[in-house]
Design an enzyme around this catalytic site. Sequence first.
Site, PDB file in Angstrom:
ATOM      1  CG  ASP A   1      -1.970   1.212   1.069  1.00  0.00           C
ATOM      2  OD1 ASP A   1      -2.991   0.868   0.745  1.00  0.00           O
ATOM      3  OD2 ASP A   1      -1.713   2.186   1.555  1.00  0.00           O
ATOM      4  CB  ILE A   2       1.019   4.072  -2.312  1.00  0.00           C
ATOM      5  CG1 ILE A   2       1.533   3.308  -3.488  1.00  0.00           C
ATOM      6  CG2 ILE A   2       1.781   5.431  -2.186  1.00  0.00           C
ATOM      7  CD1 ILE A   2       1.253   3.679  -4.956  1.00  0.00           C
TER       8      ILE A   2
ATOM      9  CD  GLU B   1      -4.543   4.205  -1.451  1.00  0.00           C
ATOM     10  OE1 GLU B   1      -4.892   4.399  -0.537  1.00  0.00           O
ATOM     11  OE2 GLU B   1      -5.360   3.941  -2.436  1.00  0.00           O
TER      12      GLU B   1
END
Length: 670
Positions: free
Chosen positions: A537-538, A580
Amino acid sequence: MTDEDKDNIERIRKAARAILQGDIKHLHILPAVAIKLLKLTKDDNAKIEHLSLIIETEPVLAAKILKQVNSAAYALPNKITSINKAVTMLGFSAVRQLAINLLLYNRLIQEGSKRAFDLLFFWQHCLYVASLSRRIAVALEHPDPDLVYTGGLLHDIGELVLETHGRMTYSDFIASMDKNEHAVIEEERRFFGITHAEIGHLFCLEWQLPAPIAAIVACHHSLPAEISPYAKYEAEIAMVSFANYIAWIQGIGSSSHDSHSTLQKTVLETLNVEQLDLEALLQQADQDMRMTREFYDVELPGLTTLRATLVKATINLSQISEVKPVETVDTSGKKLSSSLTAPHHSLDPDDFIPRTLEAIQTEFAFDRSIMFTIDPKRRCLLASYWQPEAMLPQTLQPFEIDIGGISGLLLECLREKKAVIVNTNIEPGNPILQRLNTAEFTALPVLNHNRLIGLLYADYSLSKKAIRAQLLPEIMPIAYELGIAMFNAKQYEQQKKHAQIDHLTQLFNKRMANNFLTEIFQRDKSKLTNIAIGFIDIDHFKQFNDTCGHQAGDDALKIVADILRSLTRPGDFIGRYGGEEFLFILKNTNEKGAYVYAERIRSRIERRGKVMSQRFHDLQLTVSIGIAMYNAGYANYSDMVEAADQAMYRAKSEGRNRTVMLSGSAVDKK
């Protein structure tokens, strides 16, 4: 309504009582609120307040609608907090239709089905027919495309009634089906004593749905007679009937059994099909379906499943033709054997082109045939398929014709898009005659939307017979069918790729991740011990969009995707899971190997983020990663994905930009 109509309805009502578990008026087929919304379809007195009040009486439905209208799909400038305002902003029809879709979807998913009649498959078919019907209505400038959409959504409601409330279900009917020469609608009458169109019609009447919807449900398999009260809705019925047929020929039937559909001649007479840009309509419908899948976050039957359905249907058709030959009439009036058209139902050129060449030779007694396809990069016609296989020995391969060097009748064939006969009397120096050692051949253009996509060649090189000019109009319909088949095959490949790939990152999408995991978890549990799933996950991704703009957010996603692609081994899986979030699936690894792999990804992204910090207004591009190793405690792959997701959230809570292994492992976290 005539006495005959009344008698027919009474017959249907009597048959329905015999096969249903109760009176259709008292069966819970659709939620009561959905019925109320459907009744607003043609109510000229309906107001925004009426629609809002109906939706607001269902809090869960109201919440889902508000969530949707506030999503990025609608791009509204301000947050919508009331149904009344949502209706004002989006329009009466849009909100009503969204509510109906949600209610029908919830009804089908809650019901569930592991039997022959797959409710999810049925849902996909209904949505596709509805979407394409509306697109057709818009193209033909119908005054009420939303009405046509609703009719398309409910056209097969009778199948749902039979499946969910029949003493003998629609699954029972499908299981009883065998290869036969009868249409499904006829087989339904034999099995139930009534068809799904008739029972659907009764449903519409009992619940007092608007007449146009009842007409579509009742008559989508057979347009009404001129004296029918539904004759005035012939255009709407024809649109849905046409969309239903197109859905079937693409494998998107209402159920996965190997039935076949027919297109009534009266449908084409009612609709001005020449006005329709079918290519554009299909692309629009596909886009509608992609948006629907994303909205419901549900894995609808994929292209592979649909293709399998179509193959089964084609097999059924071919076996029917053996019992009772199916004949196609071309424009010259000659009846063509089904062997010439059946191959085109396939979606694999390596299957249908050789079979077509073989069928042409059989039907017209040609000695040899070739299918030339166009190679645009090399600007040549390339002999891609030929019959018999010994026709082009290695010394003649590859057999290419330079388009720039084409002249004479062959050039006329390509330019004028017409069939020609080339022989030594007319063109003694023709290089194809010399190279293939024949005195004469015929060339026919293979077209799609009047655009040249190939060339069909045939000769009598062994029998030395003359090619009769009268043959050309008889062969041209086959070349035309071949062009359609080649176009469909190309579209299928493009759609298959599109259905598997996330368009932004060019990684596999969530659907493919689930397919990959499903395949892995079908193995013996002893072979799953070295499987790892990682969630990426960004960090602070919203800031990239808010501070730098959505283009920067897209760039960040592409950077992560590129790094994942560069570090992943063949045989492992990487994909965008949504938003994301990314997912990796490693095979033949252990805890240390999975952790080292994740750390390489994390550190590489961190370094790339520092280099590009100016591009991102000094925001740091980093990721949090959670890993789960397989253990016997996971009942299915979704449990393991959930574990990796939890590990990722632990990485977030512990400060981000780190990897967490969720297992009994001694591997340290960063």
